[in-house]
Design a protein around this motif. Structure first.
Motif: not given
Lengths: 320, 265
Positions: B230-241
């Motif tokens: 539960g530590t992911i931010g929007w930026f990380g989630a979108v970027g990695h995806t």
């Protein structure tokens, strides 16, 4: 099999009678510098059984792969069921059946599953596919083996299943590449009988073979291919009439201890066309007995002799 | 007469027929493959997460309360890569070259593009199933605590697809399996070790670290871990995806080409 089952098979061919199932003009296939098919022309008429006959490497399978829309043509033109295989492959395959040289059944599935799953690819509903599989199992004489794993079937059974699978979409055109290669005589005759049944229903068959008897049994017309080209074309009986004599005299001579044959010189100087094979000599003559007398009168003494009707094999040997 | 409308090269119907076929095949063997694909990540979790983790006192640099919570989610993504990698090598060559079932499918209305796409999707589905089972283990051990963890199997599937697409494309150009062993030993295995699943890649020398971060598996690990904890931010989630999707897209385009070329000869 039930009297009514699979009767629909020939119908499509009858309706589509205006369209030639296959038309090839100067059809060519090259792999790099190697010319597998060298500008051949042939036409398959609706409802007929057409055969490509020739030795291994003659270009038969390459031709079949182009007709089956799998392999792009190099040059010339090809229409299959009235359409361009390059552009309309999907639509052509929807109305065509293909029996490949090697059985490529799904060995992980049962006999029936092979038919049902294959029918699904043609957009046939599960219910219709299951009903159809009953008819096709009867046609292939595999009803008792419906739930067996494919791996447990004999070679002849696998072949019949492959053919049954190619019929799931009620094809107007059925392609068969070497359908009986590797089968024992009983299995071959059973398969010929099944193919003859399809032919009687009006399904157009295009088949390749290197067996003369197979072409003679099944084909209405055939072409003899050799090294990528067509060496002769016609009905089996016409080809025999125009390329060989009515009868063939076979002469055998005793072997030398070193393995060569003790054949007299100049066997071709007696007014007949002869073909020297490793084990025997073929003499083409309209009257075989008279020819044998001529040889004997000229001092030729074979250890054994036989007179028989000419076959496509003789045409084949004469041409290739 | 044949319809005059030009057929499309990729349809949902074609993909559905291909996947139905794979499901029916899978029915016969799913038990053994499901059990092995569940046990495989559990071995890593138990031996490295709990075993090695018992020797580690200070986990402050990891951002998790204990070492198992760091490794457990990382294993989800790395095992997804290994599973997808394995399925893209020998079984793919087998299907294309030896079994003949793909040739048989191409005698139906199915197109080579649909076959290539369905082949890759099916690997993605296999990874998704394995990852979902393994996630339930992480929930049982109290490692998966965030509701976002429910999305982690999708992250694992994307990670698997980012390898399945380019590797299947490569396999379709092969005649022999001689390159598959080296791909495993010097490709997939090092990526597994340097993926950030077992330690933060910031511990590595700079050049190695950037090499690790360029590999799609590092993004899969970061995405899975961020979702599960539960530590992911929007930026990380979108970027990695997005990065994983880029690999999938490029690999898929290559696969359509190589499958078409291979299966039309």
């Amino acid at each position: 099999m039930r009297p009514n089952s699979l009767r629909h098979l020939g119908l499509a061919a009858t309706i589509g009678a205006m369209v030639r199932p296959v038309e090839a003009t100067k059809l060519t296939k090259k792999f790099g510098d190697f010319v597998a098919v060298n500008g051949i022309d042939f036409t398959v008429e609706p409802g007929e059984t057409f055969s490509l006959l020739g030795p291994n490497g003659a270009g038969k399978s390459s031709t079949m792969k182009m007709v089956s829309t799998v392999s792009p043509i190099t040059s010339g033109s090809l229409t299959v069921l009235g359409a361009d295989p390059q552009l309309d492959g999907r639509n052509i395959r929807q109305r065509m059946g293909v029996v490949p040289q090697e059985d490529n059944l799904d060995l992980e599935l049962t006999v029936r599953e092979n038919l049902v799953i294959y029918a699904r690819y043609f957009g046939i509903s599960w219910a219709a596919a299951r009903a159809l599989s009953n008819d096709l199992l009867q046609f292939a004489q595999l009803t008792e083996r419906a739930d067996a794993q494919v791996e447990s079937l004999s070679g002849g059974m696998k072949r019949r299943l492959t053919i049954a699978r190619a019929l799931v979409n009620e094809p107007e055109l059925l392609l068969l590449d070497e359908p009986t290669t590797g089968l024992d005589p009983q299995a071959r005759h059973l398969l010929w009988e099944r193919l003859y049944t399809l032919k009687e229903r009006g399904v157009t068959l295009l088949l390749t073979t290197h067996y003369m008897d197979e072409a003679e049994q099944l084909a209405d017309r055939l072409v003899i291919m050799d090294q990528g080209s067509i060496a002769a074309e016609g009905r089996p009986s016409e080809l025999i009439a125009s390329h060989v004599s009515k009868e063939v005299l076979e002469l055998r001579f005793p072997a030398h201890p070193d393995g060569t044959r003790n054949r007299p010189e100049g066997l071709d100087r007696h007014g007949f066309r002869v073909e020297l094979l490793p084990d025997r000599v073929l003499v083409y003559a309209d009257d075989g007995e008279a020819a044998l007398q001529t040889f004997r009168n000229n001092g030729v003494a074979p250890s054994a002799s036989m007179v028989r009707r000419a076959t496509l094999e003789d045409v084949f040997l004469a041409l290739t | 007469m044949i319809s005059t409308t030009r057929p499309r090269w990729l349809t949902i119907t074609g993909l559905r027929h291909f996947l139905e076929h794979q499901f029916i095949r899978y029915r016969a063997t799913w038990r053994s493959t499901v059990i092995s694909s569940l046990l495989f990540p559990i071995f890593f979790l138990v031996t490295i997460g709990f075993g090695l983790g018992s020797q580690i006192d200070d986990t402050s640099s990891l951002g998790t309360t204990d070492y198992a919570s760091f490794v457990g989610p990382g294993v989800l993504a790395t095992v997804a890569m290994l599973q997808a990698g394995g399925l893209s090598l020998w079984p793919t060559l087998g299907a294309i070259k030896w079994e003949g079932t793909y040739q048989a499918a191409l005698a139906t209305p199915l197109t080579a593009a649909e076959l290539a796409t369905g082949h890759i999707l099916w690997i993605g589905i296999r990874v998704l199933v394995g990852a979902s089972l393994y996630l339930s283990v992480l929930v049982m051990f109290g490692i998966a605590t965030s509701p976002l963890a429910a999305l982690a199997p999708l992250a694992a599937a994307l990670t698997g697809l980012a390898f399945a697409a380019p590797l299947s494309a490569f396999t379709a150009t092969r005649e022999k399996d001689s390159s598959f062993g080296p791909i495993n030993r010097v490709g997939l295995t090092p990526m597994f070790l340097f993926s950030g699943a077992f330690f933060p890649v910031s511990q590595l020398p700079d050049t190695v670290e950037w090499f690790s971060r360029a590999m799609p598996v590092w993004h899969g690990v970061a995405l899975s871990r961020g979702l599960i904890t539960g530590t992911i931010g929007w930026f990380g989630a979108v970027g990695h995806t997005a990065y994983l999707l880029l690999w999938i897209l490029v690999g898929w385009l290559f696969a359509v080409r190589t499958f078409t070329a291979r299966l039309s000869s």
